[in-house]
Scaffold this active site. Sequence first.
Site, mmCIF file in Angstrom:
data_model
loop_
_atom_site.group_PDB
_atom_site.id
_atom_site.type_symbol
_atom_site.label_atom_id
_atom_site.label_comp_id
_atom_site.label_asym_id
_atom_site.label_seq_id
_atom_site.Cartn_x
_atom_site.Cartn_y
_atom_site.Cartn_z
ATOM 1 N N TYR A 138 0.827 -1.214 0.000
ATOM 2 C CA TYR A 138 0.000 0.000 0.000
ATOM 3 C C TYR A 138 0.861 1.265 0.000
ATOM 4 O O TYR A 138 0.455 2.315 0.474
ATOM 5 C CB TYR A 138 -0.938 0.020 1.215
ATOM 6 C CG TYR A 138 -1.937 -1.126 1.300
ATOM 7 C CD1 TYR A 138 -2.070 -2.064 0.282
ATOM 8 C CD2 TYR A 138 -2.762 -1.270 2.409
ATOM 9 C CE1 TYR A 138 -2.977 -3.109 0.368
ATOM 10 C CE2 TYR A 138 -3.674 -2.312 2.506
ATOM 11 C CZ TYR A 138 -3.770 -3.242 1.489
ATOM 12 O OH TYR A 138 -4.672 -4.269 1.589
ATOM 13 N N LYS A 189 5.356 -14.273 2.227
ATOM 14 C CA LYS A 189 5.048 -15.108 1.063
ATOM 15 C C LYS A 189 6.340 -15.190 0.272
ATOM 16 O O LYS A 189 6.409 -14.816 -0.901
ATOM 17 C CB LYS A 189 3.893 -14.469 0.272
ATOM 18 C CG LYS A 189 3.389 -15.290 -0.895
ATOM 19 C CD LYS A 189 2.713 -16.589 -0.489
ATOM 20 C CE LYS A 189 2.383 -17.402 -1.728
ATOM 21 N NZ LYS A 189 1.928 -18.778 -1.400
ATOM 22 N N ASP A 222 -0.760 -17.952 2.894
ATOM 23 C CA ASP A 222 -1.870 -18.842 2.526
ATOM 24 C C ASP A 222 -2.018 -19.958 3.565
ATOM 25 O O ASP A 222 -3.134 -20.272 4.008
ATOM 26 C CB ASP A 222 -1.692 -19.410 1.103
ATOM 27 C CG ASP A 222 -0.263 -19.841 0.790
ATOM 28 O OD1 ASP A 222 0.639 -19.618 1.626
ATOM 29 O OD2 ASP A 222 -0.046 -20.412 -0.292
ATOM 30 N N ASP A 246 -3.923 -7.043 6.565
ATOM 31 C CA ASP A 246 -5.257 -6.486 6.317
ATOM 32 C C ASP A 246 -6.246 -7.640 6.145
ATOM 33 O O ASP A 246 -7.309 -7.692 6.773
ATOM 34 C CB ASP A 246 -5.197 -5.606 5.053
ATOM 35 C CG ASP A 246 -6.487 -4.851 4.788
ATOM 36 O OD1 ASP A 246 -7.424 -4.924 5.623
ATOM 37 O OD2 ASP A 246 -6.580 -4.187 3.737
ATOM 38 N N ASP A 250 -9.260 -9.339 8.945
ATOM 39 C CA ASP A 250 -10.703 -9.497 8.693
ATOM 40 C C ASP A 250 -11.128 -10.939 8.969
ATOM 41 O O ASP A 250 -12.188 -11.195 9.535
ATOM 42 C CB ASP A 250 -11.071 -9.130 7.244
ATOM 43 C CG ASP A 250 -11.451 -7.651 7.090
ATOM 44 O OD1 ASP A 250 -10.879 -6.816 7.820
ATOM 45 O OD2 ASP A 250 -12.308 -7.342 6.241
HETATM 46 MN MN MN Z 1 -9.269 -3.868 5.889
#
Ligand code: MN
Length: 363
Positions: A138, A189, A222, A246, A250
Amino acid sequence: MKTYRIATIPGDGIGKEVIPAGRQVLEQLAAADPGFRFEFENFDWGGDHYRAHGVMMPEAGLDALRDKDAILFGSAGDPQIPDHITLWGLRLKICQGFDQYANVRPTRILPGIDAPLKRCRREDLDWVIVRENTEGEYAGAGGRVHQGQPIEAATDVTLMTRAGVQRILRFAFNLARSRPRRLLTVVTKSNAQRHAMVMWDQIAREVASEFPDVSWDKELVDAMTARMVNRPASIDTVVATNLHADILSDLAAALAGSLGLAATANLDPERRYPSMFEPIHGSAFDIMGKGLANPLGTFWSLVMMLEHLGEAVAARQVMAAIEAVTADPRLHTRDLGGTATTLQVTAALCAWLRANPLLRAAA
Ligand code: MN
Ligand code: NAD
């Protein structure tokens, strides 16, 4: 008496419902005479500001926040404005402008919450996810060329700096050290992403050597999603990149019962700038304006704010109030399978604080 200057930025959607509720809780807390008070300043930035002025927040907006002790943030996201404009124009502007590089996301299954994992006991899921919050995927580096042409091309470049990776890993190791299990999982990763993620792994090994009293392991992102579902008790503190954390957080929020409960802190650990506290959910277009939003994610973010301000007793008090509310199914909002409204939950939590004035005794 100590005065904490708090900026409130409700933003958009249900942010406009949960942030006033959060302010009400802080006012109730201060009414018990705990030895501190709050001075609030509200900023009506967001989608409405964008429609009126063409920007989500004023150019010099950060200057208005700079001398605050903390920022309480709702959500950026408006049904009529593209998400990348609302997000970058407000929330990321503050996170990056104030170098809030450590995003901290605690997750637990609170009393009375029916979490979706059948075999997971309440004590099995007690995590803190640390998200790098200023660079990585980001960073905003990239571009679009040949727009609208058949040869159109676009890039989003992941940008990892040694300093940025080192500081978030140090923060995570320190946080892991402060928790009883002293256990950190470093998520990357580095099989598929062979440059930045390999550097991340290497810096993790270096930083780990500064923390011989913390056990740590590595997981690919993963595989980490599966581990969170299949072996939740094997996890305590987690650190991951901006994008990976992020997504993982969630998932963590859903595994603990609802996105509406989850809270986060965007910290400048060096305290050069104000830190920002917020529920992790967004504007929730489907329920906004209906009074159905669960305000507990915002209330939990108040707990994190109070901890950051050094008010540990008050923080524990608000957490106890949240747990008293979740334990009563009549106070569950729709996301938890109940029928309670934002206002009812807020009123019940404030009533609990009024009835349990532990603060006055402890102060
Ligand atoms: Mn988020
Ligand atoms: P969302 O979090 O807004 O909603 C996802 C789902 O969870 C919806 O069904 C919603 O009703 C439910 N939900 C979320 N919070 C809830 C609460 N407190 N109580 C009850 N139910 C709740 O995510 P989305 O739909 O992906 O995003 C909507 C908008 O919000 C987009 O514009 C997005 O960019 C923005 N957003 C902003 C932030 C932020 O500012 N921090 C975070 C996430 C999304």
